[in-house]
Design a protein around this motif. Structure first.
Motif, PDB file in Angstrom:
ATOM      1  N   ILE A 112      34.413  74.380  38.372  1.00 45.89           N
ATOM      2  CA  ILE A 112      34.174  75.339  37.285  1.00 45.89           C
ATOM      3  C   ILE A 112      33.260  74.773  36.194  1.00 45.89           C
ATOM      4  N   ASP A 113      33.326  73.477  35.951  1.00 45.68           N
ATOM      5  CA  ASP A 113      32.436  72.904  34.926  1.00 45.68           C
ATOM      6  C   ASP A 113      30.971  73.089  35.321  1.00 45.68           C
ATOM      7  N   THR A 114      30.674  72.895  36.600  1.00 42.27           N
ATOM      8  CA  THR A 114      29.304  73.099  37.085  1.00 42.27           C
ATOM      9  C   THR A 114      28.888  74.554  36.910  1.00 42.27           C
ATOM     10  N   ILE A 115      29.770  75.477  37.250  1.00 45.90           N
ATOM     11  CA  ILE A 115      29.479  76.911  37.106  1.00 45.90           C
ATOM     12  C   ILE A 115      29.206  77.237  35.642  1.00 45.90           C
ATOM     13  N   ARG A 116      30.044  76.741  34.758  1.00 45.35           N
ATOM     14  CA  ARG A 116      29.863  77.035  33.327  1.00 45.35           C
ATOM     15  C   ARG A 116      28.568  76.445  32.780  1.00 45.35           C
ATOM     16  N   LEU A 117      28.258  75.216  33.184  1.00 42.93           N
ATOM     17  CA  LEU A 117      27.005  74.610  32.716  1.00 42.93           C
ATOM     18  C   LEU A 117      25.814  75.454  33.154  1.00 42.93           C
ATOM     19  N   TYR A 118      25.851  75.936  34.376  1.00 38.73           N
ATOM     20  CA  TYR A 118      24.776  76.794  34.868  1.00 38.73           C
ATOM     21  C   TYR A 118      24.762  78.136  34.121  1.00 38.73           C
ATOM     22  N   MET A 119      25.932  78.762  33.971  1.00 37.48           N
ATOM     23  CA  MET A 119      26.014  80.070  33.313  1.00 37.48           C
ATOM     24  C   MET A 119      25.450  80.043  31.904  1.00 37.48           C
ATOM     25  N   PHE A 120      25.695  78.949  31.180  1.00 39.99           N
ATOM     26  CA  PHE A 120      25.284  78.872  29.786  1.00 39.99           C
ATOM     27  C   PHE A 120      23.914  78.222  29.598  1.00 39.99           C
ATOM     28  N   GLY A 121      23.193  78.046  30.723  1.00 45.45           N
ATOM     29  CA  GLY A 121      21.833  77.551  30.642  1.00 45.45           C
ATOM     30  C   GLY A 121      21.695  76.066  30.407  1.00 45.45           C
ATOM     31  N   ASN A 122      22.765  75.319  30.618  1.00 47.20           N
ATOM     32  CA  ASN A 122      22.731  73.878  30.393  1.00 47.20           C
ATOM     33  C   ASN A 122      22.497  73.070  31.664  1.00 47.20           C
ATOM     34  N   MET A 123      22.270  73.776  32.780  1.00 47.87           N
ATOM     35  CA  MET A 123      22.012  73.105  34.043  1.00 47.87           C
ATOM     36  C   MET A 123      21.124  74.003  34.891  1.00 47.87           C
ATOM     37  N   GLU A 124      20.149  73.412  35.536  1.00 45.02           N
ATOM     38  CA  GLU A 124      19.283  74.161  36.446  1.00 45.02           C
ATOM     39  C   GLU A 124      20.079  74.595  37.675  1.00 45.02           C
ATOM     40  N   LYS A 125      19.675  75.704  38.256  1.00 43.43           N
ATOM     41  CA  LYS A 125      20.357  76.220  39.434  1.00 43.43           C
ATOM     42  C   LYS A 125      20.337  75.202  40.577  1.00 43.43           C
TER      43      LYS A 125
END
Length: 161
Positions: A112-125
């Motif tokens: 879930i941390d990876t999903i959230r980082l992606y959702m909030f624009g803090n991680m590239e897809k």
């Protein structure tokens, strides 16, 4: 197949209309093949809701008959399709509408941390997908159609944990 549902009460007659829209696979009745996962979830739910006794509900599910003619979606891996579906669900897009049964990995504590980082624009897809690919999916089956639950999901027993 034997399925489990963990919670804080006995559920002899599952209701697919109860729950939140923004869960992984939408509003439905969630089960798993993994007893330990359901037991862990039951303990968490009972604790969070202030109940003293977690409950494990056990069902028999005729998956073969249930998916025959049903609008069924299966996600075999934590991949781009799965991630887009989860992000859509958690963002209120309701990608689960029109399905009767959805099966696949859980957006649990491991991912879930990876999903959230992606959702909030803090991680590239691409980075998120690489991280997700390192995990073997957990398992859940969400039954979204009440007629499917009534016909193919049979209560076996429940037990206090």
């Amino acid at each position: 197949m034997r399925l489990y549902h963990g919670g804080s009460s006995i559920i002899e007659h599952p209701d697919c209309r109860i729950g939140r829209d923004n869960l992984d696979f939408g509003k439905g009745f969630y089960t798993t093949l993994i007893r330990e996962h359901a037991e862990e979830w039951a303990r968490q739910v009972a604790f969070n809701r202030g109940h003293s006794v977690p409950v494990l509900n056990v069902y028999e599910f005729d998956k073969g008959a249930a998916i025959n003619g049903a609008r069924y979606r299966f996600f075999p891996a934590y991949d781009e399709e799965w991630m887009d579906f989860i992000v859509g669900s958690r963002s209120g897009e309701r990608p689960w509408e029109g399905f009767d049964i959805i099966e696949g990995g859980i957006a649990n504590d491991r991912v879930i941390d990876t999903i959230r980082l992606y959702m909030f624009g803090n991680m590239e897809k691409s980075t998120a997908l690489k991280r997700l690919s390192e995990h073997r999916p957990n398992h859940q089956i969400c039954i979204l159609n009440q007629a499917v639950a009534d016909k193919y999901l049979k209560f076996i027993e429940s037990m206090a944990l």
